[in-house]
Design a protein around this motif. Sequence first.
Motif, PDB file in Angstrom:
ATOM      1  N   SER A   1     -27.175  29.120  32.295  1.00  0.00           N
ATOM      2  CA  SER A   1     -28.465  29.770  32.026  1.00  0.00           C
ATOM      3  C   SER A   1     -29.227  30.045  33.310  1.00  0.00           C
ATOM      4  CB  SER A   1     -29.309  28.901  31.094  1.00  0.00           C
ATOM      5  OG  SER A   1     -29.566  27.660  31.710  1.00  0.00           O
ATOM      6  N   ASN A   2     -28.565  30.576  34.303  1.00  0.00           N
ATOM      7  CA  ASN A   2     -29.178  30.798  35.601  1.00  0.00           C
ATOM      8  C   ASN A   2     -30.204  31.928  35.547  1.00  0.00           C
ATOM      9  OD1 ASN A   2     -29.789  30.730  38.267  1.00  0.00           O
ATOM     10  ND2 ASN A   2     -27.706  30.981  38.985  1.00  0.00           N
ATOM     11  N   SER A   3     -31.350  31.649  34.951  1.00  0.00           N
ATOM     12  CA  SER A   3     -32.407  32.635  34.770  1.00  0.00           C
ATOM     13  C   SER A   3     -33.204  32.815  36.056  1.00  0.00           C
ATOM     14  CB  SER A   3     -33.348  32.183  33.653  1.00  0.00           C
ATOM     15  OG  SER A   3     -34.449  33.056  33.571  1.00  0.00           O
ATOM     16  N   GLN A   4     -33.589  34.061  36.289  1.00  0.00           N
ATOM     17  CA  GLN A   4     -34.459  34.395  37.406  1.00  0.00           C
ATOM     18  C   GLN A   4     -35.884  34.649  36.914  1.00  0.00           C
ATOM     19  OE1 GLN A   4     -33.201  34.422  40.824  1.00  0.00           O
ATOM     20  NE2 GLN A   4     -31.900  33.213  39.483  1.00  0.00           N
ATOM     21  N   GLY A   5     -36.135  34.276  35.659  1.00  0.00           N
ATOM     22  CA  GLY A   5     -37.449  34.480  35.051  1.00  0.00           C
ATOM     23  C   GLY A   5     -37.566  35.868  34.440  1.00  0.00           C
ATOM     24  N   ASN A   6     -38.446  36.029  33.495  1.00  0.00           N
ATOM     25  CA  ASN A   6     -38.720  37.306  32.839  1.00  0.00           C
ATOM     26  C   ASN A   6     -37.465  37.977  32.284  1.00  0.00           C
ATOM     27  OD1 ASN A   6     -41.524  37.190  33.390  1.00  0.00           O
ATOM     28  ND2 ASN A   6     -41.114  37.891  35.473  1.00  0.00           N
ATOM     29  N   GLY A   7     -36.511  37.196  31.791  1.00  0.00           N
ATOM     30  CA  GLY A   7     -35.312  37.759  31.195  1.00  0.00           C
ATOM     31  C   GLY A   7     -34.317  38.324  32.186  1.00  0.00           C
ATOM     32  N   ILE A   8     -34.444  37.990  33.453  1.00  0.00           N
ATOM     33  CA  ILE A   8     -33.527  38.475  34.495  1.00  0.00           C
ATOM     34  C   ILE A   8     -32.516  37.382  34.789  1.00  0.00           C
ATOM     35  CG2 ILE A   8     -33.323  39.313  36.859  1.00  0.00           C
ATOM     36  CD1 ILE A   8     -36.233  40.270  36.654  1.00  0.00           C
ATOM     37  N   PHE A   9     -31.227  37.747  34.828  1.00  0.00           N
ATOM     38  CA  PHE A   9     -30.149  36.808  35.096  1.00  0.00           C
ATOM     39  C   PHE A   9     -29.642  36.950  36.530  1.00  0.00           C
ATOM     40  CE2 PHE A   9     -30.040  37.732  30.565  1.00  0.00           C
ATOM     41  CZ  PHE A   9     -30.016  36.460  30.017  1.00  0.00           C
ATOM     42  N   ALA A  10     -29.219  35.843  37.114  1.00  0.00           N
ATOM     43  CA  ALA A  10     -28.678  35.837  38.474  1.00  0.00           C
ATOM     44  C   ALA A  10     -27.308  36.500  38.505  1.00  0.00           C
ATOM     45  CB  ALA A  10     -28.563  34.400  38.972  1.00  0.00           C
ATOM     46  N   ALA A  11     -26.997  37.128  39.640  1.00  0.00           N
ATOM     47  CA  ALA A  11     -25.691  37.745  39.845  1.00  0.00           C
ATOM     48  C   ALA A  11     -25.308  37.633  41.322  1.00  0.00           C
ATOM     49  CB  ALA A  11     -25.710  39.216  39.428  1.00  0.00           C
ATOM     50  N   ALA A  12     -23.999  37.575  41.581  1.00  0.00           N
ATOM     51  CA  ALA A  12     -23.474  37.586  42.948  1.00  0.00           C
ATOM     52  C   ALA A  12     -22.577  38.803  43.090  1.00  0.00           C
ATOM     53  CB  ALA A  12     -22.682  36.310  43.221  1.00  0.00           C
ATOM     54  N   MET A  13     -22.789  39.601  44.129  1.00  0.00           N
ATOM     55  CA  MET A  13     -22.042  40.840  44.333  1.00  0.00           C
ATOM     56  C   MET A  13     -20.840  40.620  45.245  1.00  0.00           C
ATOM     57  SD  MET A  13     -23.357  44.492  45.842  1.00  0.00           S
ATOM     58  CE  MET A  13     -24.215  44.925  44.340  1.00  0.00           C
ATOM     59  N   SER A  14     -19.719  41.263  44.905  1.00  0.00           N
ATOM     60  CA  SER A  14     -18.521  41.229  45.749  1.00  0.00           C
ATOM     61  C   SER A  14     -18.798  41.909  47.085  1.00  0.00           C
ATOM     62  CB  SER A  14     -17.367  41.948  45.052  1.00  0.00           C
ATOM     63  OG  SER A  14     -16.285  42.136  45.950  1.00  0.00           O
ATOM     64  N   ASP A  15     -18.292  41.312  48.152  1.00  0.00           N
ATOM     65  CA  ASP A  15     -18.471  41.934  49.464  1.00  0.00           C
ATOM     66  C   ASP A  15     -17.491  43.088  49.699  1.00  0.00           C
ATOM     67  OD1 ASP A  15     -16.232  40.275  49.827  1.00  0.00           O
ATOM     68  OD2 ASP A  15     -16.837  39.642  51.827  1.00  0.00           O
ATOM     69  N   LEU A  16     -16.624  43.387  48.721  1.00  0.00           N
ATOM     70  CA  LEU A  16     -15.756  44.560  48.778  1.00  0.00           C
ATOM     71  C   LEU A  16     -16.334  45.728  47.977  1.00  0.00           C
ATOM     72  CD1 LEU A  16     -12.221  42.941  48.363  1.00  0.00           C
ATOM     73  CD2 LEU A  16     -13.420  43.537  50.474  1.00  0.00           C
ATOM     74  N   SER A  17     -17.470  45.505  47.350  1.00  0.00           N
ATOM     75  CA  SER A  17     -18.118  46.500  46.497  1.00  0.00           C
ATOM     76  C   SER A  17     -18.632  47.686  47.309  1.00  0.00           C
ATOM     77  CB  SER A  17     -19.305  45.837  45.792  1.00  0.00           C
ATOM     78  OG  SER A  17     -20.144  46.802  45.224  1.00  0.00           O
ATOM     79  N   PRO A  18     -18.499  48.905  46.767  1.00  0.00           N
ATOM     80  CA  PRO A  18     -19.125  50.054  47.423  1.00  0.00           C
ATOM     81  C   PRO A  18     -20.646  49.925  47.494  1.00  0.00           C
ATOM     82  CG  PRO A  18     -17.544  50.790  45.782  1.00  0.00           C
ATOM     83  CD  PRO A  18     -17.691  49.305  45.613  1.00  0.00           C
ATOM     84  N   LEU A  19     -21.230  49.126  46.615  1.00  0.00           N
ATOM     85  CA  LEU A  19     -22.679  48.914  46.636  1.00  0.00           C
ATOM     86  C   LEU A  19     -23.111  47.893  47.685  1.00  0.00           C
ATOM     87  CD1 LEU A  19     -23.447  48.811  42.808  1.00  0.00           C
ATOM     88  CD2 LEU A  19     -23.843  50.704  44.397  1.00  0.00           C
ATOM     89  N   TRP A  20     -22.173  47.111  48.214  1.00  0.00           N
ATOM     90  CA  TRP A  20     -22.481  46.095  49.223  1.00  0.00           C
ATOM     91  C   TRP A  20     -23.103  46.763  50.429  1.00  0.00           C
ATOM     92  CZ3 TRP A  20     -22.006  40.797  49.418  1.00  0.00           C
ATOM     93  CH2 TRP A  20     -22.080  40.204  50.669  1.00  0.00           C
ATOM     94  N   VAL A  21     -24.168  46.187  50.955  1.00  0.00           N
ATOM     95  CA  VAL A  21     -24.811  46.680  52.164  1.00  0.00           C
ATOM     96  C   VAL A  21     -24.786  45.554  53.185  1.00  0.00           C
ATOM     97  CG1 VAL A  21     -26.955  47.569  53.169  1.00  0.00           C
ATOM     98  CG2 VAL A  21     -26.288  48.247  50.854  1.00  0.00           C
ATOM     99  N   GLY A  22     -24.316  45.843  54.383  1.00  0.00           N
ATOM    100  CA  GLY A  22     -24.230  44.840  55.444  1.00  0.00           C
ATOM    101  C   GLY A  22     -22.792  44.491  55.745  1.00  0.00           C
ATOM    102  N   ALA A  23     -22.610  43.598  56.698  1.00  0.00           N
ATOM    103  CA  ALA A  23     -21.271  43.160  57.106  1.00  0.00           C
ATOM    104  C   ALA A  23     -20.632  42.329  55.988  1.00  0.00           C
ATOM    105  CB  ALA A  23     -21.349  42.337  58.383  1.00  0.00           C
ATOM    106  N   ARG A  24     -19.301  42.402  55.880  1.00  0.00           N
ATOM    107  CA  ARG A  24     -18.588  41.571  54.916  1.00  0.00           C
ATOM    108  C   ARG A  24     -18.769  40.103  55.279  1.00  0.00           C
ATOM    109  NH1 ARG A  24     -12.690  42.966  54.026  1.00  0.00           N
ATOM    110  NH2 ARG A  24     -12.962  41.212  52.638  1.00  0.00           N
ATOM    111  N   CYS A  25     -18.522  39.261  54.294  1.00  0.00           N
ATOM    112  CA  CYS A  25     -18.612  37.818  54.524  1.00  0.00           C
ATOM    113  C   CYS A  25     -17.568  37.397  55.555  1.00  0.00           C
ATOM    114  CB  CYS A  25     -18.393  37.065  53.212  1.00  0.00           C
ATOM    115  SG  CYS A  25     -19.653  37.416  51.971  1.00  0.00           S
ATOM    116  N   GLN A  26     -17.860  36.313  56.241  1.00  0.00           N
ATOM    117  CA  GLN A  26     -16.956  35.809  57.269  1.00  0.00           C
ATOM    118  C   GLN A  26     -15.769  35.115  56.612  1.00  0.00           C
ATOM    119  OE1 GLN A  26     -19.662  33.294  59.418  1.00  0.00           O
ATOM    120  NE2 GLN A  26     -20.813  35.011  60.229  1.00  0.00           N
TER     121      GLN A  26
END
Length: 177
Positions: free
Chosen positions: A33-58
């Motif tokens: 139930s990792n809620s971020q409040g106001n009905g928003i749920f937490a998410a972790a983005m893949s560092d291979l995603s086209p939406l990823w911004v910044g350097a890949r993870c080390q």
Amino acid sequence: MTSRYLNSHIQRLILGANVTAALSPRFSGFPPSNSQGNGIFAAAMSDLSPLWVGARCQGTQDASKCNGQGSCVNCVGPACPDEERCGTCFNVKCTGSLDGETTGACTGRTIKVKIVDACPATHPANFCKIPEFGGTIRPIEACEQPGVNALDIATTARSALSTFQGNLNIDIEQTSC
């Protein structure tokens, strides 16, 4: 909104166009139930995603961190100091079963997820699951597929979308938090 895909086995959400997604029950992602409040749920983005911004993870994919059966023996993850999508939100809605399931249904709900972490391709909990390292999970299911927008989400977020057991077709769009 554009069609994307989600799998239900755990909490991974794949948001890439024309891709197949699946989740492994061996990776827990976020607490149920990792809620971020106001009905928003937490998410972790893949560092291979086209939406990823910044350097890949080390880090690197090191077979010595895998047990050869789909699990990691040294599960220490890499640092991701340049993940610039943290704080971004997406609306997600199920549009049907990607796997052709006839038992289950989309709930019709749209959920909001907020990027709060990374799902790095160089984390042993991800790459040890793929066949190259002795696992049985396809790379697309483990934050290991380049060009696919993969997210880990909380199980409560996943269950809010559908009662299907397998992969889902979804609509997704970026939104304000």
